[in-house]
Scaffold this motif. Sequence first.
Motif, mmCIF file in Angstrom:
data_model
loop_
_atom_site.group_PDB
_atom_site.id
_atom_site.type_symbol
_atom_site.label_atom_id
_atom_site.label_comp_id
_atom_site.label_asym_id
_atom_site.label_seq_id
_atom_site.Cartn_x
_atom_site.Cartn_y
_atom_site.Cartn_z
ATOM 1 N N ARG A 3 8.940 -16.185 26.770
ATOM 2 C CA ARG A 3 8.835 -16.516 27.933
ATOM 3 C C ARG A 3 9.784 -15.669 28.681
ATOM 4 N NH1 ARG A 3 4.217 -17.993 30.167
ATOM 5 N NH2 ARG A 3 3.406 -19.588 29.304
ATOM 6 N N GLN A 4 11.032 -15.440 28.185
ATOM 7 C CA GLN A 4 12.121 -14.528 28.966
ATOM 8 C C GLN A 4 12.863 -13.847 27.772
ATOM 9 O OE1 GLN A 4 14.124 -17.356 31.300
ATOM 10 N NE2 GLN A 4 15.915 -17.425 29.904
ATOM 11 N N LEU A 5 13.161 -12.579 28.160
ATOM 12 C CA LEU A 5 13.960 -11.663 27.125
ATOM 13 C C LEU A 5 14.871 -10.758 27.932
ATOM 14 C CD1 LEU A 5 14.319 -10.568 24.281
ATOM 15 C CD2 LEU A 5 12.376 -8.888 24.761
ATOM 16 N N TRP A 6 16.171 -11.019 27.602
ATOM 17 C CA TRP A 6 17.229 -10.108 28.102
ATOM 18 C C TRP A 6 17.388 -8.678 27.504
ATOM 19 C CZ3 TRP A 6 19.894 -10.776 32.639
ATOM 20 C CH2 TRP A 6 19.957 -12.122 33.034
ATOM 21 N N LEU A 7 17.054 -7.509 28.311
ATOM 22 C CA LEU A 7 17.047 -6.277 27.768
ATOM 23 C C LEU A 7 18.212 -5.589 28.169
ATOM 24 C CD1 LEU A 7 13.216 -5.354 28.039
ATOM 25 C CD2 LEU A 7 14.175 -6.417 26.103
ATOM 26 N N TYR A 11 19.325 -6.967 34.205
ATOM 27 C CA TYR A 11 17.801 -7.324 34.764
ATOM 28 C C TYR A 11 17.351 -8.102 33.397
ATOM 29 C CZ TYR A 11 17.965 -3.508 37.826
ATOM 30 O OH TYR A 11 18.558 -2.535 38.814
ATOM 31 N N LEU A 12 16.421 -9.316 33.843
ATOM 32 C CA LEU A 12 15.952 -10.128 32.953
ATOM 33 C C LEU A 12 14.525 -9.975 33.295
ATOM 34 C CD1 LEU A 12 15.577 -12.823 31.694
ATOM 35 C CD2 LEU A 12 15.494 -13.881 33.889
ATOM 36 N N ILE A 13 13.675 -9.978 31.977
ATOM 37 C CA ILE A 13 12.169 -9.702 32.079
ATOM 38 C C ILE A 13 11.648 -10.803 31.568
ATOM 39 C CG2 ILE A 13 12.143 -8.183 30.244
ATOM 40 C CD1 ILE A 13 9.611 -6.804 31.942
ATOM 41 N N ARG A 14 10.439 -11.425 32.184
ATOM 42 C CA ARG A 14 9.768 -12.540 31.566
ATOM 43 C C ARG A 14 8.446 -12.720 32.105
ATOM 44 N NH1 ARG A 14 9.332 -16.714 35.211
ATOM 45 N NH2 ARG A 14 10.741 -16.779 36.864
#
Length: 265
Positions: A3-7, A11-14
């Motif tokens: 559901r969410q993944l710190w890259l 920034y956070l992308i989910r």
Amino acid sequence: MPRQLWLRGKYLIRQAACQADLIAAQSLRAQAFRSANDDGLDCDIFDERCLHFLVIEAATGTLVCCFRLLPLQNGREISSSYSAQYYELTALEAYPHRMAELGRFCIRPGYGDPDIIRVAWGAMTTYVDESGIGLLFGCSSFAGTETKDYLDTFAMLQARHLAPPRWLPRIKAPDVFRFAARLRRKPDVKKAMMRMPPLLRTYLLMGGWVSDHAVVDRNMNTLHVFTGLEITAIPPARKKLLRAVAGQGSGASGGSIYEKMIGGR
């Protein structure tokens, strides 16, 4: 993907997890594409079938980018895609592997950080790898409908980046610019790259290809070309960089990797 993944720390992308997330994406799309309905949102019948991804500035909680992916089992389902409204895609019905249509990719006006695209491509890479996608495709848009503004870019597409004949989309839309048939000019590479939309540029540097014509979409005030990227055709070095981007944690610094990945901006 999760559901969410710190890259990257900034920034956070989910994936969108609720109706409020989807509305936030549709609101950003309306700002970016200037295509709001009466309710102030950019939405269509494809939204309910897609996975929606949000790129969020961690410090402020601001949604800075969004895109959607429509998964398809193989080419027999491509007629149900968004792109099929504008392109005759019968040739791609023979494609035997899983596909995903990338759509409504946009960045909040005023945000020019190149890491935003880097993070988005990292998320797409994760999804493609985990889902066994063989072909990523969609419509890559140019701002405005004046073809004369992009002649060098179209000349470069004609010279270097047309789809393989076996997959070439045919004309379906009533208003198109047949650049492959009309342009017989040597492109000015510098001008071509300056006017190249960042998303399209990244597709092409991965080995992507385009239709031989652009659709003139006056409702969205854009020109767009059908764009395909066969995952097996991505050069090994670029594939390695993409997966490095996808695998970086929250403290990683990936600007140099991004610049290598897309060849600079």
